[in-house]
Write a protein that holds these residues in place. Structure first.
Motif, PDB file in Angstrom:
ATOM      1  N   TRP A 251       0.826  -1.191   0.000  1.00  0.00           N
ATOM      2  CA  TRP A 251       0.000   0.000   0.000  1.00  0.00           C
ATOM      3  C   TRP A 251       0.874   1.260   0.000  1.00  0.00           C
ATOM      4  O   TRP A 251       2.001   1.255   0.478  1.00  0.00           O
ATOM      5  CB  TRP A 251      -0.896   0.042   1.244  1.00  0.00           C
ATOM      6  CG  TRP A 251      -1.964  -1.017   1.272  1.00  0.00           C
ATOM      7  CD1 TRP A 251      -1.815  -2.312   1.654  1.00  0.00           C
ATOM      8  CD2 TRP A 251      -3.328  -0.852   0.908  1.00  0.00           C
ATOM      9  NE1 TRP A 251      -3.013  -2.980   1.562  1.00  0.00           N
ATOM     10  CE2 TRP A 251      -3.970  -2.109   1.106  1.00  0.00           C
ATOM     11  CE3 TRP A 251      -4.094   0.215   0.441  1.00  0.00           C
ATOM     12  CZ2 TRP A 251      -5.315  -2.317   0.860  1.00  0.00           C
ATOM     13  CZ3 TRP A 251      -5.449   0.006   0.205  1.00  0.00           C
ATOM     14  CH2 TRP A 251      -6.053  -1.242   0.405  1.00  0.00           C
TER      15      TRP A 251
ATOM     16  N   THR B 268      -4.672   7.376   5.553  1.00  0.00           N
ATOM     17  CA  THR B 268      -5.289   6.686   4.408  1.00  0.00           C
ATOM     18  C   THR B 268      -4.226   5.949   3.606  1.00  0.00           C
ATOM     19  O   THR B 268      -3.156   6.491   3.308  1.00  0.00           O
ATOM     20  CB  THR B 268      -6.013   7.689   3.497  1.00  0.00           C
ATOM     21  OG1 THR B 268      -7.035   8.350   4.242  1.00  0.00           O
ATOM     22  CG2 THR B 268      -6.646   6.978   2.309  1.00  0.00           C
TER      23      THR B 268
ATOM     24  N   ARG C 194      -8.072   2.600   2.134  1.00  0.00           N
ATOM     25  CA  ARG C 194      -8.344   2.184   3.500  1.00  0.00           C
ATOM     26  C   ARG C 194      -8.029   3.358   4.422  1.00  0.00           C
ATOM     27  O   ARG C 194      -6.876   3.770   4.554  1.00  0.00           O
ATOM     28  CB  ARG C 194      -7.500   0.972   3.885  1.00  0.00           C
ATOM     29  CG  ARG C 194      -7.823   0.390   5.257  1.00  0.00           C
ATOM     30  CD  ARG C 194      -6.996  -0.856   5.515  1.00  0.00           C
ATOM     31  NE  ARG C 194      -7.235  -1.879   4.511  1.00  0.00           N
ATOM     32  CZ  ARG C 194      -6.463  -2.938   4.309  1.00  0.00           C
ATOM     33  NH1 ARG C 194      -5.378  -3.093   5.053  1.00  0.00           N
ATOM     34  NH2 ARG C 194      -6.749  -3.814   3.375  1.00  0.00           N
TER      35      ARG C 194
ATOM     36  N   GLN D 171     -13.021   0.735   4.479  1.00  0.00           N
ATOM     37  CA  GLN D 171     -12.473   0.245   3.217  1.00  0.00           C
ATOM     38  C   GLN D 171     -13.389   0.658   2.065  1.00  0.00           C
ATOM     39  O   GLN D 171     -14.611   0.538   2.165  1.00  0.00           O
ATOM     40  CB  GLN D 171     -12.368  -1.286   3.242  1.00  0.00           C
ATOM     41  CG  GLN D 171     -11.465  -1.829   4.330  1.00  0.00           C
ATOM     42  CD  GLN D 171     -11.255  -3.321   4.192  1.00  0.00           C
ATOM     43  OE1 GLN D 171     -10.334  -3.769   3.503  1.00  0.00           O
ATOM     44  NE2 GLN D 171     -12.113  -4.096   4.824  1.00  0.00           N
TER      45      GLN D 171
ATOM     46  N   VAL E  44     -11.955   1.261  10.768  1.00  0.00           N
ATOM     47  CA  VAL E  44     -11.313   0.947   9.492  1.00  0.00           C
ATOM     48  C   VAL E  44     -12.375   1.017   8.392  1.00  0.00           C
ATOM     49  O   VAL E  44     -13.282   0.188   8.333  1.00  0.00           O
ATOM     50  CB  VAL E  44     -10.665  -0.455   9.515  1.00  0.00           C
ATOM     51  CG1 VAL E  44      -9.984  -0.758   8.184  1.00  0.00           C
ATOM     52  CG2 VAL E  44      -9.668  -0.561  10.672  1.00  0.00           C
TER      53      VAL E  44
END
Length: 607
Positions: A144, A159, A172, A186, A184
């Motif tokens: 990520w 984020t 996320r 998503q 959290v």
């Protein structure tokens, strides 16, 4: 009737003695961490694309995880970091709790990264459905990127973003409050030219058994709420789940209709997944054989995302101390029956109010040791009307002991004649030998509830009382083996075979208080029973020597208050107790019958 009553009391006391003795002398074996780190976590098995609700296989090698960039976590209650590989929340320290009393021992570490023994972390992602494959969705090895802030605080979320190269963009966003609740969120943005199907999930994984000693009176393992039904699964029972699944059974999968949560609980800490309240999800507890990984999952329903649309799913993660105020606050905010994540035990209808009273007293007094004593005083006052009848009966029974000895001599080996003589003696003196049975039975669940409360209460951890007692959750640190610190050597370690001989001040006071209390009770007619009762205070003194100081303090307070109540009740009946085994009248007035539960009135003033 007298013998039956004594047998009942004896059976109750001895059963408790056996349980405590077994726990002290034969504790569960210490868990052994895996010798080699585990590099892979296996998610739920894939299901047909039309109903995809699982996660894929996944986990990053330890080397990749260690080299990945990290997002710092820094709040009032916790610190740690999030790995950008997989987006794992895998490093978390509890700022308000040290490992030991020594400030240099460091903060309690709740979550731990992959690659070391006892890895423990939370992982989130999407399971593919329809035409998608696991390569099209983020998993445990996904790299990520950080979008914006790189530090997570109470006021600053972070984020993560990842694009699969085929038109899907995943984000996320992670936020946290000033205690222990992560949020959290998503999302997936569909930039392809066709609709896609995928399902969000959250996972908490634990590599190997947790460190530390386990206790038979405390649940540690999976805890979950499913539409108002609480379930607890021990770690040893989880190891059977894989075999159940292989045989075509349901393993431990529950379809939750409206709300619930699932996670792992320890004595003082907990990590729990909480999907949106009022929404359905699938609650899963599983064990990955070979790898030695325990896993809990919250799988949310499959989402259909049209071209150009964005779908969002939210899961909360509680990761922190089982603090009563915090958990109660989250329940008030909508987490269904979250206070039941604390192990209240079988007698929860007593344990909960007793805990709330202790919590209130601690807030009022500011010292948990004095709060335990105050709680014991209140409980003993509430049950005094029941105990009164029992104490009066014991006083009358003790008075009749000389007559009982004469009956035993006359009856010899004739048990039937002895029983008939005893019943006639009771009838003549208006004594009901069963009068003390009911009060004792009613007090048993209260006793075990108090024991449970003191054992599981987080507030006792590292809580000082007076002088040498710096931690009410730990055994008394003094020892008779070094004359309570006067001699220049230490005391045996807790796991040493000689630890049971290392009596501190509190265990010795416990033995004395039990002995004093016992001296006010009538001795059993049976010599064997009498011998057992005579040794019991000293056996308990040794067996409870390594128990938490808070528990021993409660027993001392309970015994002392019981002795005081019983002594003065006996005096009020016209008898002067003698701890050496004798009892004599203090006046010529005829005492009340033993089954009269009303305290005597004061003497009238002379005119």
């Amino acid at each position: 009737m007298d013998e039956q009553n004594r047998n009942l009391i004896l059976a109750t006391v001895l059963s408790f003695l056996v349980i405590i003795g077994w726990m002290v002398l034969f504790p569960p074996e210490e868990p052994v961490a895996p010798e080699t780190p585990v590099a892979e976590v296996t998610g739920p098995a894939a299901v047909p694309a039309a109903t995809a609700t699982g996660t894929g296989t996944a986990a990053a090698p330890a080397e990749v995880t260690a080299e990945a960039a990290r997002i710092s976590i820094d709040t009032e209650s916790v610190s740690g970091s999030i790995s950008t590989i997989g987006g794992r929340i895998d490093e978390l320290f509890l700022k308000k709790y040290n490992v030991t009393l020594d400030p240099a021992s460091g903060k309690v570490e709740l979550l731990h990264p992959v690659g070391d023994a006892n890895s423990y972390y939370a992982l989130f992602g999407w399971a593919p459905g329809g035409s998608l494959s696991y390569e099209d969705v983020p998993g445990a090895e996904t790299p990520w990127s950080i979008e914006g802030n790189d530090t997570l605080t109470e006021t600053q979320p972070v984020t993560l973003v990842w694009q699969n190269g085929k038109g899907l963009t995943f984000r996320r966003t992670i936020s946290i409050d000033d205690r222990y609740m992560f949020n959290v969120e998503q999302s997936v943005e569909n930039g392809t030219g066709e609709a896609v199907r995928l399902a969000p999930y959250g996972t908490v994984a634990r590599h190997g058994l947790p460190e530390g000693r386990s206790f038979f009176i405390l649940h540690e393992g999976v805890v979950r709420m499913s539409d108002g039904e609480l379930q607890e699964i021990e770690y040893k029972d989880m190891e059977d789940l894989d075999q159940i699944a292989r045989e075509g059974g349901p393993a431990d999968v529950i379809d939750v209709a409206e709300g619930g949560w699932i996670g792992f609980t320890d004595k003082y800490w907990m990590t729990t997944l909480i999907p949106n309240a009022g929404k359905s999800f699938t609650s899963v507890a599983k064990y990955v054989p070979g790898a030695g990984i325990f896993q809990t999952e919250a799988r949310q329903p499959t989402l259909d995302v049209a071209p150009g649309a964005t779908a969002t799913a939210t899961t909360q993660l509680f990761a922190g101390a089982k603090d009563w105020e915090a958990i109660k606050g989250y329940q008030a905010a909508g987490v269904d029956r979250f206070v039941d994540s604390i192990d209240w035990g079988w007698f929860f209808f007593f344990t909960k109010p007793i805990f709330m009273l202790l919590h209130w007293l601690n807030g009022l007094i500011g010292n948990m040791g004095w709060s335990i004593i105050a709680l014991t005083l209140i409980i003993k006052a509430l049950v005094l009307p029941l105990a009164y009848k029992s104490y009066v009966s014991m006083a009358r029974m003790k008075e009749l002991q000389p007559e009982m000895e004469k009956l035993k001599e006359k009856a010899g080996e004739d048990r039937q004649k002895l029983q008939q003589g005893m019943m006639e003696l009771y009838k003549t003196n208006k004594v009901n030998p069963a009068a003390g049975c009911l009060p004792i039975l009613i007090q048993i669940p209260i006793f075990f509830s108090l024991y449970k409360v003191i054992f599981v209460t987080l507030e006792l951890r590292h809580a000082p009382w007076i002088a040498w007692i710096k931690d009410l959750s730990a055994p008394d640190p003094t020892s008779i083996l070094n004359l309570f610190g006067l001699l220049p050597w230490g005391v045996p370690e807790a796991d040493s075979i000689f630890a049971i001989l290392s009596l501190g001040v509190l265990p010795i006071l416990l033995g004395i208080s039990m002995w004093l209390q016992q001296k006010l009770n009538p001795a059993p007619a049976d010599p064997t029973q009498a011998a057992i009762f005579a040794w019991m205070p000293w056996v308990f003194m040794f067996m409870l020597g390594n128990f938490a100081s808070g528990l021993v303090l409660y027993w001392i307070a309970n015994n002392t208050i019981t002795f005081t109540q019983q002594y003065f009740i006996m005096r009020s009946q016209g008898y002067k107790p003698d701890i050496w085994g004798n009892i004599r009248k203090t006046s010529d007035a005829k005492p009340k019958a033993a089954n009269d539960a009303k305290p005597p009135k004061g003497k009238a003033k002379s005119k």
